[in-house]
Design a protein around this motif. Structure first.
Motif, PDB file in Angstrom:
ATOM      1  N   ALA A   1       4.237   5.605  -5.628  1.00  0.00           N
ATOM      2  CA  ALA A   1       4.289   5.603  -7.091  1.00  0.00           C
ATOM      3  C   ALA A   1       3.266   6.557  -7.682  1.00  0.00           C
ATOM      4  O   ALA A   1       3.553   7.301  -8.631  1.00  0.00           O
ATOM      5  CB  ALA A   1       4.065   4.189  -7.619  1.00  0.00           C
ATOM      6  N   SER A   2       2.076   6.571  -7.121  1.00  0.00           N
ATOM      7  CA  SER A   2       1.012   7.451  -7.629  1.00  0.00           C
ATOM      8  C   SER A   2       1.390   8.912  -7.451  1.00  0.00           C
ATOM      9  O   SER A   2       1.152   9.742  -8.332  1.00  0.00           O
ATOM     10  CB  SER A   2      -0.302   7.156  -6.893  1.00  0.00           C
ATOM     11  OG  SER A   2      -0.670   5.816  -7.044  1.00  0.00           O
ATOM     12  N   ARG A   3       1.999   9.211  -6.304  1.00  0.00           N
ATOM     13  CA  ARG A   3       2.394  10.592  -6.010  1.00  0.00           C
ATOM     14  C   ARG A   3       3.561  11.029  -6.893  1.00  0.00           C
ATOM     15  O   ARG A   3       3.606  12.159  -7.390  1.00  0.00           O
ATOM     16  CB  ARG A   3       2.756  10.695  -4.527  1.00  0.00           C
ATOM     17  CG  ARG A   3       3.014  12.097  -4.019  1.00  0.00           C
ATOM     18  CD  ARG A   3       3.119  12.125  -2.501  1.00  0.00           C
ATOM     19  NE  ARG A   3       4.197  11.274  -1.995  1.00  0.00           N
ATOM     20  CZ  ARG A   3       3.988  10.162  -1.291  1.00  0.00           C
ATOM     21  NH1 ARG A   3       2.767   9.753  -1.031  1.00  0.00           N
ATOM     22  NH2 ARG A   3       5.021   9.455  -0.849  1.00  0.00           N
TER      23      ARG A   3
ATOM     24  N   SER B   1      -6.319   4.165  -2.414  1.00  0.00           N
ATOM     25  CA  SER B   1      -6.997   5.060  -1.476  1.00  0.00           C
ATOM     26  C   SER B   1      -7.452   6.308  -2.228  1.00  0.00           C
ATOM     27  O   SER B   1      -7.189   6.461  -3.425  1.00  0.00           O
ATOM     28  CB  SER B   1      -6.037   5.458  -0.357  1.00  0.00           C
ATOM     29  OG  SER B   1      -4.979   6.256  -0.888  1.00  0.00           O
ATOM     30  N   ILE B   2      -8.069   7.221  -1.485  1.00  0.00           N
ATOM     31  CA  ILE B   2      -8.406   8.498  -2.108  1.00  0.00           C
ATOM     32  C   ILE B   2      -7.129   9.264  -2.467  1.00  0.00           C
ATOM     33  O   ILE B   2      -7.147  10.124  -3.349  1.00  0.00           O
ATOM     34  CB  ILE B   2      -9.337   9.357  -1.205  1.00  0.00           C
ATOM     35  CG1 ILE B   2      -8.763   9.500   0.212  1.00  0.00           C
ATOM     36  CG2 ILE B   2     -10.732   8.773  -1.170  1.00  0.00           C
ATOM     37  CD1 ILE B   2      -9.620  10.356   1.147  1.00  0.00           C
ATOM     38  N   ASN B   3      -6.012   8.942  -1.817  1.00  0.00           N
ATOM     39  CA  ASN B   3      -4.738   9.610  -2.140  1.00  0.00           C
ATOM     40  C   ASN B   3      -4.144   9.099  -3.450  1.00  0.00           C
ATOM     41  O   ASN B   3      -3.622   9.882  -4.254  1.00  0.00           O
ATOM     42  CB  ASN B   3      -3.724   9.400  -1.009  1.00  0.00           C
ATOM     43  CG  ASN B   3      -4.149  10.073   0.273  1.00  0.00           C
ATOM     44  OD1 ASN B   3      -4.729  11.156   0.251  1.00  0.00           O
ATOM     45  ND2 ASN B   3      -3.887   9.428   1.396  1.00  0.00           N
ATOM     46  N   THR B   4      -4.186   7.779  -3.688  1.00  0.00           N
ATOM     47  CA  THR B   4      -3.564   7.232  -4.894  1.00  0.00           C
ATOM     48  C   THR B   4      -4.256   7.728  -6.155  1.00  0.00           C
ATOM     49  O   THR B   4      -3.654   7.762  -7.225  1.00  0.00           O
ATOM     50  CB  THR B   4      -3.576   5.691  -4.888  1.00  0.00           C
ATOM     51  OG1 THR B   4      -4.927   5.216  -4.768  1.00  0.00           O
ATOM     52  CG2 THR B   4      -2.741   5.130  -3.760  1.00  0.00           C
ATOM     53  N   HIS B   5      -5.519   8.116  -6.032  1.00  0.00           N
ATOM     54  CA  HIS B   5      -6.276   8.545  -7.213  1.00  0.00           C
ATOM     55  C   HIS B   5      -6.623  10.034  -7.162  1.00  0.00           C
ATOM     56  O   HIS B   5      -7.512  10.492  -7.870  1.00  0.00           O
ATOM     57  CB  HIS B   5      -7.528   7.689  -7.354  1.00  0.00           C
ATOM     58  CG  HIS B   5      -7.220   6.294  -7.827  1.00  0.00           C
ATOM     59  ND1 HIS B   5      -6.503   5.404  -7.055  1.00  0.00           N
ATOM     60  CD2 HIS B   5      -7.489   5.667  -8.998  1.00  0.00           C
ATOM     61  CE1 HIS B   5      -6.360   4.269  -7.738  1.00  0.00           C
ATOM     62  NE2 HIS B   5      -6.929   4.406  -8.903  1.00  0.00           N
TER      63      HIS B   5
ATOM     64  N   ARG C   1       0.833  -1.218   0.000  1.00  0.00           N
ATOM     65  CA  ARG C   1       0.000   0.000   0.000  1.00  0.00           C
ATOM     66  C   ARG C   1       0.855   1.249   0.000  1.00  0.00           C
ATOM     67  O   ARG C   1       0.573   2.213  -0.720  1.00  0.00           O
ATOM     68  CB  ARG C   1      -0.931  -0.027   1.225  1.00  0.00           C
ATOM     69  CG  ARG C   1      -2.039  -1.056   1.111  1.00  0.00           C
ATOM     70  CD  ARG C   1      -2.814  -1.244   2.408  1.00  0.00           C
ATOM     71  NE  ARG C   1      -3.822  -2.292   2.230  1.00  0.00           N
ATOM     72  CZ  ARG C   1      -4.401  -2.941   3.233  1.00  0.00           C
ATOM     73  NH1 ARG C   1      -4.066  -2.656   4.488  1.00  0.00           N
ATOM     74  NH2 ARG C   1      -5.310  -3.867   2.982  1.00  0.00           N
ATOM     75  N   MET C   2       1.908   1.243   0.789  1.00  0.00           N
ATOM     76  CA  MET C   2       2.819   2.389   0.841  1.00  0.00           C
ATOM     77  C   MET C   2       3.504   2.603  -0.518  1.00  0.00           C
ATOM     78  O   MET C   2       3.637   3.744  -0.990  1.00  0.00           O
ATOM     79  CB  MET C   2       3.859   2.161   1.934  1.00  0.00           C
ATOM     80  CG  MET C   2       4.815   3.317   2.152  1.00  0.00           C
ATOM     81  SD  MET C   2       6.014   2.942   3.460  1.00  0.00           S
ATOM     82  CE  MET C   2       6.912   1.568   2.718  1.00  0.00           C
TER      83      MET C   2
END
Length: 319
Positions: free
Chosen positions: A43-45, A99-103, A37-38
């Motif tokens: 990677a998304s950020r 999560s809402i952060n990855t997207h 998850r981390m």
């Protein structure tokens, strides 16, 4: 059978995937889920590009009869104009990560280009919370969106639901649940490279089994964690098996070409079309699974896809 599927990749996609391969990093299924998850968050950020500015963003936690901790949501307003359409967005990540952060960058981009309010939901994840926990959260959040659209500044008559990958799975399952319960359907549903047949039996699962960002072994791991003994032949788990296709709302489908999930996306489109449901589909040539999160890797392809997606959504909302 494609002789060498690697040759279908766009040059920048191939270069990125070659780089990933050279890292020789352990697969998702071989590391603790907290680390996976981390890694996904990072990677998304790192690769998601500069976040598009919004007029307003607000995080809330929705109360739920089936989730004592509540359902975190992030709400995006690209403008403060009243009576905008509303899209409830369901993130991907194999029901295990995300999560809402990855997207976050995905939701900002869709909100900006489409001119809609987005409610991005963070449902419970497996393996701690297997099926049906995530789907229950999706149902509860959808009802909340319908009841609260006007208070958010949205037009309550213009509500859609969409998601990518596992979020596409939950989107499609929600359509059938609403039909079965005779509840209000969204205006349309948006599926971005969805995972909708958890038997993982299509030809593309094997064609793109390794080195195409998400592997067959990782998909098997995700499915095992999510289902935990539940039958993958249940249409609430594999919505490709839904008995209600003739009652589905219109669909907007973004399908990746070089993706283990390519074939089931095409099969879903065919089932909807045969049932008389309007489907608009774009097959993004040369792309790999989840590419819409990586604008820094594939700027041209993601630009084209976001533009197409927003135009199709606007088109349906203008009817």
């Amino acid at each position: 059978m494609i002789q060498d599927p690697w040759t279908l990749l766009a040059p920048e996609a191939a270069a990125f995937l070659e780089h990933l391969k050279s890292l020789n990093a352990p697969h998702t299924e071989d590391i603790p889920i907290a680390v996976a998850r981390m890694n996904y968050e990072k990677a998304s950020r790192t690769l998601g590009g500069i976040p598009v500015s919004m007029a307003r963003i607000e995080d809330r936690v929705l109360s739920s009869a089936t989730n004592k901790d509540g359902i975190p949501v992030r709400i995006y307003w690209s403008t403060l104009e009243q009576d905008q359409p509303l899209l409830m967005f369901i993130h991907g990540g194999g029901w295990n990560v995300g999560s809402i952060n990855t997207h976050d960058t995905v939701c900002r981009r869709i909100a900006k280009e489409t001119g809609c309010i987005i409610v991005s939901i963070e449902y419970r994840l497996a393996p701690e919370h297997p099926y049906p926990a995530g789907l229950e959260d999706v149902q509860a959040a959808y009802q909340w969106c319908l009841l609260n659209a006007e208070s958010l500044g949205a037009d309550s008559t213009k509500v859609a639901v969409g998601g990518d990958s596992a979020g596409g799975n939950l989107t499609a399952s929600l359509m059938s649940l609403l039909i079965e319960k005779n509840e209000r359907l969204p205006d349309f549903h948006v599926l971005m490279y969805p995972c909708i047949d958890l038997s993982l039996s299509s030809e593309s699962i094997n064609t793109y089994a390794k080195n195409f960002f998400i592997s067959k072994s990782t998909l098997e791991y995700f499915v095992k964690n999510y289902t935990q003994g539940q039958s993958v032949n249940d249409w609430k788990i594999s919505p490709l098996l839904s008995p209600y296709f003739d009652k589905y709302p219109p669909a907007i489908m973004l399908t990746t070409e070089c993706d283990p999930l390519h074939d089931e996306s095409m099969q879903y489109k065919d089932k909807l079309t045969q049932a008389g449901v309007a489907v608009s589909q774009k097959v993004a040539k040369g792309t790999f699974h989840a590419y819409m999160q990586f604008t820094d890797i594939m700027p041209k392809h993601t630009d084209e896809s976001y533009t197409w997606l927003s135009l199709e959504m606007k088109k349906l909302w203008s009817k």
